[in-house]
Design a protein around this motif. Structure first.
Motif, short mmCIF file in Angstrom:
data_model
loop_
_atom_site.label_atom_id
_atom_site.label_comp_id
_atom_site.label_asym_id
_atom_site.label_seq_id
_atom_site.Cartn_x
_atom_site.Cartn_y
_atom_site.Cartn_z
N TYR A 7 0.85 -1.19 0.00
CA TYR A 7 0.00 0.00 0.00
C TYR A 7 0.88 1.24 0.00
O TYR A 7 1.88 1.32 0.73
CB TYR A 7 -0.96 -0.02 1.19
N ALA A 8 0.50 2.20 -0.85
CA ALA A 8 1.36 3.38 -1.04
C ALA A 8 1.46 4.22 0.21
O ALA A 8 2.50 4.83 0.47
CB ALA A 8 0.82 4.22 -2.20
N THR A 9 0.39 4.26 1.01
CA THR A 9 0.39 5.09 2.21
C THR A 9 -0.34 4.38 3.34
O THR A 9 -1.21 3.54 3.11
CB THR A 9 -0.33 6.44 1.96
N LYS A 10 0.02 4.75 4.56
CA LYS A 10 -0.69 4.23 5.72
C LYS A 10 -2.15 4.67 5.70
O LYS A 10 -3.05 3.92 6.05
CB LYS A 10 -0.03 4.71 7.01
N ARG A 11 -2.39 5.94 5.28
CA ARG A 11 -3.75 6.48 5.38
C ARG A 11 -4.73 5.73 4.49
O ARG A 11 -5.89 5.54 4.89
CB ARG A 11 -3.76 7.98 5.09
N TYR A 12 -4.30 5.28 3.31
CA TYR A 12 -5.23 4.52 2.47
C TYR A 12 -5.53 3.16 3.10
O TYR A 12 -6.69 2.73 3.13
CB TYR A 12 -4.68 4.33 1.06
N ARG A 13 -4.51 2.52 3.62
CA ARG A 13 -4.73 1.23 4.29
C ARG A 13 -5.67 1.41 5.48
O ARG A 13 -6.57 0.60 5.71
CB ARG A 13 -3.40 0.64 4.73
N SER A 14 -5.48 2.49 6.25
CA SER A 14 -6.37 2.77 7.38
C SER A 14 -7.80 3.00 6.92
O SER A 14 -8.76 2.58 7.58
CB SER A 14 -5.87 4.00 8.15
N ASN A 15 -7.96 3.66 5.78
CA ASN A 15 -9.30 3.88 5.25
C ASN A 15 -9.99 2.55 4.92
O ASN A 15 -11.18 2.37 5.19
CB ASN A 15 -9.25 4.76 4.00
N LEU A 16 -9.24 1.64 4.31
CA LEU A 16 -9.80 0.31 4.03
C LEU A 16 -10.28 -0.35 5.32
O LEU A 16 -11.40 -0.87 5.40
CB LEU A 16 -8.76 -0.57 3.35
N ILE A 17 -9.43 -0.33 6.33
CA ILE A 17 -9.76 -0.98 7.59
C ILE A 17 -11.00 -0.35 8.23
O ILE A 17 -11.92 -1.04 8.67
CB ILE A 17 -8.56 -0.91 8.56
N ASN A 18 -11.04 0.98 8.26
CA ASN A 18 -12.16 1.67 8.90
C ASN A 18 -13.48 1.43 8.18
O ASN A 18 -14.55 1.61 8.78
CB ASN A 18 -11.87 3.16 9.02
N TRP A 19 -13.40 1.04 6.91
CA TRP A 19 -14.63 0.69 6.20
C TRP A 19 -14.82 -0.81 6.10
O TRP A 19 -15.59 -1.31 5.29
CB TRP A 19 -14.66 1.37 4.81
N GLY A 20 -14.15 -1.54 6.99
CA GLY A 20 -14.40 -2.97 7.11
C GLY A 20 -13.88 -3.79 5.95
O GLY A 20 -14.35 -4.90 5.72
N MET A 21 -12.90 -3.25 5.23
CA MET A 21 -12.35 -3.97 4.08
C MET A 21 -11.00 -4.59 4.44
O MET A 21 -10.20 -4.01 5.17
CB MET A 21 -12.19 -3.03 2.88
N LEU A 22 -10.78 -5.76 3.92
CA LEU A 22 -9.56 -6.51 4.23
C LEU A 22 -8.40 -5.99 3.38
O LEU A 22 -8.44 -6.07 2.15
CB LEU A 22 -9.78 -8.00 3.95
N PRO A 23 -7.34 -5.46 4.01
CA PRO A 23 -6.21 -4.91 3.25
C PRO A 23 -5.16 -5.99 2.96
O PRO A 23 -4.06 -6.00 3.52
CB PRO A 23 -5.66 -3.84 4.20
N PHE A 24 -5.47 -6.90 2.05
CA PHE A 24 -4.60 -8.04 1.79
C PHE A 24 -3.31 -7.61 1.08
O PHE A 24 -3.32 -6.75 0.19
CB PHE A 24 -5.31 -9.07 0.90
N ILE A 25 -2.25 -8.26 1.46
CA ILE A 25 -0.96 -8.16 0.77
C ILE A 25 -0.64 -9.54 0.20
O ILE A 25 -0.80 -10.56 0.88
CB ILE A 25 0.17 -7.74 1.74
#
Length: 763
Positions: free
Chosen positions: A677-695
């Motif tokens: 993920y390019a930035t922490k903030r985008y990954r945090s946005n995924l998490i806060n909307w209940g989306m799985l941030p898979f790597i």
């Protein structure tokens, strides 16, 4: 000009660097009589001290931060307050400023923008906040003038939330993180690394803050040298820079993908606070006598030359001298980059801008939180004073960052100097930075002292055959180009006498117009809802198993938030989750919304009927295969969710806008799969909307409409499994290893609950 240290380093007395190599201990012992440990010296950075002060946990490795103040603008505060209201908000617990600088024009979408403003004013009255009316100030200038204070921390729902030059550690995040603070929760983050930005020497006449910033971005972005770290500005070169100059560098640190920034402070910063009638906000800040940094970016200011960031990224940097000397080769490189960024969907060239061997540009903009400062505008006026921008295609617009700056430019004559040249001076507005103001013509090239030049940002609609492009430059060289009637010119090529006008801040402008309700919440106030302002739709909890269908595959090296959810005219729909979702990936993958909605339609029937086959008869053979493959596991239509996912190599560069994630969720998205993920903030946005941030570390060629089955996903999240097995059903059940990376217990629960709103309802 710039050197990146291979190792960490010790900084002695704020001036001398000792690189952390085999000789370090001997050198330190010789100079200090002892060699301090890295751990001890790392606690002497300014960043560590501020983070420690704001950490509410007893663990400095895993921080739980509470901020002193917050700020949002009018394409983010509606969603944030709606999220917090749904989760039980009664009153703003800390000063929260709502500025109106993005949807100021009210030119798109009927009454939508002004309805959002009235929503903001009514919420400031009801919950006890600050409301800054349109055209008064851009978000970050108001925060500098009225919020910043040495040693404080500010959280903003805009990625360029950076006030480090004023001694304030500020972080830009998606709306979910601000909602947490409004609900008296914490910002949870692992202790970031700290990198010294060591400034040495003194800038040449005509070199501006954007030149220094672009040089640093060009050196650090691609290699990720400061990614998710704090940039700490130190060294003797800091002392030689004015407060405005430091601010101009600082705001651009976001484009390096760092987490935040902090600068040492001195008499020039004290003078800034005195000028703004807030002397109590100042204190001297320096690292300790021996401070350890995880890396060093050494900048020789005397060697920085006027810079330009060519399309389509702030890191695509050259000196203007280098560009002019190798014009056709560099323009050819831009065309090659465009083939990747624009997927070959439009013909793009800048070679037709070359006239008699010189690059001609159609537009110049000096604006916003980066370019609209007092010093930038005054020095630009010094360069162009008494000249004309001409009567051809070239235009020049200047947007002072606040009405107090505008007022002083009127009083000291700079406003008249600019207007006499043919320059148009406008009110405080962020639009030119994201495609909602001064949109260039098709195939035009704009040079801007603003923050970004991503593809698809400045009004381009690739699906309609429209393309314009932006190069980033400093206000001084933009003015020099204007003085040369649109032919690219470095400010150092002109002999200019800079007047050095003194700034006088008129505080009464804000006293008269800004509503300040801090500490005066009035529960009786009714919130004003325009017809476009909608609540978030209901979202279900994570199911035991998950079947994902790939709705978009993006193989670009980096995917920006502008590509995930475009800016510009879409900004009017930021208060309407369903309306905005229609624009998701619209300029990158126009078929995505249709695919995602088709998947979501089946999922809604599954939820209603509790059966996949009744929801969609065509899924019957596949579900039979899945059940046979995993015969030892109960797989039913009631315990197995169905949703969409996207694959992108490195998504999330750029804006903090939470809608880059929430729009996918609103359309039934359950996950992103990425290499990183390019930035922490985008990954945090995924998490806060209940989306799985898979790597996913291995290389695998996903195709649209691939089915990815993840058995036991809820259990895996709950049990903190490091590797989660997934299977591409339609490709012989190809087994994949997915990872979620580091997640706090709260973040795991947010994902399991389905989103942040559900998490708060359940707790």
């Amino acid at each position: 000009m710039i050197k990146l240290f291979d190792n960490g380093a010790y900084l002695l007395n704020g001036t001398e660097l000792v690189e952390d190599n085999a000789d370090a201990n001997a050198i330190l012992t010789q100079k200090l009589g002892t060699a301090p440990s890295k751990e001890e010296a790392a606690r002497n950075t300014m960043a560590y001290g501020i983070l420690e002060k704001h950490n509410t946990s007893d663990n400095m490795d895993n921080l739980k931060i509470k901020f002193d103040k917050m700020t949002s603008h009018d394409i983010t505060f509606v969603g944030i307050i709606q999220t917090a209201r749904a989760s039980g908000l009664k009153e703003f617990p800390i000063p929260y400023v709502l500025t109106n600088c993005h949807n100021s024009l009210c030119a798109v979408g009927g009454t939508i923008n002004e309805d959002d403003h009235m929503f903001g004013l009514s919420c400031a009255k009801k919950f006890g906040g600050v409301y800054v009316p349109p055209h008064q100030a851009v978000i970050h200038q108001f925060a500098r003038e009225m919020l910043a204070e040495c040693g404080a921390m500010i959280l903003g729902s805009d990625s360029h939330t950076r006030y480090g030059a004023l001694g304030t550690m500020a972080i830009g995040e998606g709306g979910g993180e601000l909602a947490k603070q409004l609900l008296c929760r914490t910002y949870d983050v692992a202790k970031p690394g700290v990198v010294a930005i060591y400034l040495d020497g003194e800038v040449a006449k005509g070199v501006g803050p954007q030149d220094v910033a672009l040089a640093i971005i060009g050196a650090t972005f691609q290699c990720g040298y400061v990614k998710n770290k704090v940039m700490e500005f130190v060294g003797p070169g800091v002392d030689k820079l004015s407060a405005d100059f430091r601010i101009g560098i600082d705001v651009m640190t976001t484009e390096t993908t760092c987490l935040s920034s902090i600068w040492k402070t001195d008499e020039k910063i004290k003078e800034w606070y005195d000028t703004h009638y807030r002397p109590e906000a100042y204190k001297e800040m320096n690292p300790g006598s021996v401070a350890y940094y995880d890396g060093v970016v050494y900048v020789d200011l005397s060697k920085v030359k006027p810079m330009i960031a060519m399309p389509f990224h702030p890191s695509n940097t050259y000196t203007i001298e280098e560009l002019n000397a190798n014009l056709m080769d560099i323009l050819d490189d831009c065309e090659k980059r465009a083939l990747v960024s624009l997927d070959g969907k439009v013909d793009f060239t800048l070679k037709d801008k070359v006239r008699d061997g010189k690059l001609y540009v159609e537009q110049g903009i000096i604006a916003g939180c980066a370019g609209g400062g007092f010093e930038n505008i005054c020095q630009a006026a010094d360069i162009i004073r008494g000249r004309s921008i001409g009567a051809d295609e070239f235009t020049l617009s200047v947007y002072p960052a606040s009405t107090p700056i505008y007022m002083e430019l009127a009083k000291n004559g700079v406003l008249a100097d600019l207007i006499e040249t043919g320059t148009i001076v406008k009110t405080a507005f962020c639009g030119p930075c994201f495609g909602a103001g001064d949109t260039p013509a098709n195939n035009a090239l704009s040079i801007r002292h603003s923050t970004r030049n991503f593809p698809n940002r400045e009004g381009s609609k690739i699906q309609n055959g429209q393309i314009s492009s932006v190069a980033l430059m400093d206000a001084r060289s933009i003015a020099a180009t204007a003085a040369n009637k649109g032919y690219l010119t470095a400010a150092t090529d002109l002999d200019v006498e800079y007047k050095g006008q003194k700034y006088f801040f008129d505080k009464s402008i804000y006293d008269r117009r800004v509503y300040n309700g801090v500490g005066k919440a009035d529960p009786s106030v009714e919130i004003k809802f325009g017809p476009n302002i909608k609540d978030w739709p209901e979202m279900i909890a994570l199911t035991d198993n998950l079947l994902l269908k790939v709705a978009s595959v993006i193989n670009d090296p980096v995917t920006t938030t502008d590509e995930l959810i475009p800016s510009g005219e879409t900004s009017s729909y930021r208060s309407n989750p369903l309306g905005l979702a229609e624009f998701t990936l619209s300029r990158k993958d126009p078929e995505y919304v249709g695919r995602a909605k088709a998947i979501q339609a089946v999922e809604k029937k599954r939820e209603e009927l509790g059966c996949f086959c009744k929801a969609d008869e065509s899924m019957k053979p596949m579900m039979k295969e899945i059940k046979a493959k995993f015969a030892d596991r109960e797989i039913t239509g009631s315990n197995t969710g169905y949703g969409s996912t996207i694959f992108a190599v490195k998504p999330g560069d750029g804006s903090a806008r939470e809608q880059a994630a929430s729009c996918q969720k609103v359309l039934g998205g359950w996950a992103n799969i990425a290499k990183e993920y390019a930035t922490k903030r985008y990954r945090s946005n995924l998490i806060n909307w209940g989306m799985l941030p898979f790597i996913m570390e291995e290389d695998f060629a996903f195709d649209n409409d691939d089915y990815v089955f993840i058995p036991g996903i809820r259990e895996a999240v709950q049990n903190k499994d490091e590797i989660i097995k997934a299977y591409v059903v339609n490709k012989d059940f190809k087994e994949l290893d997915l990872k979620l990376g580091s997640l706090t217990d709260d973040e795991r629960q947010i994902i399991m609950d389905g989103c942040l709103i559900n998490y708060y309802k359940n707790n």
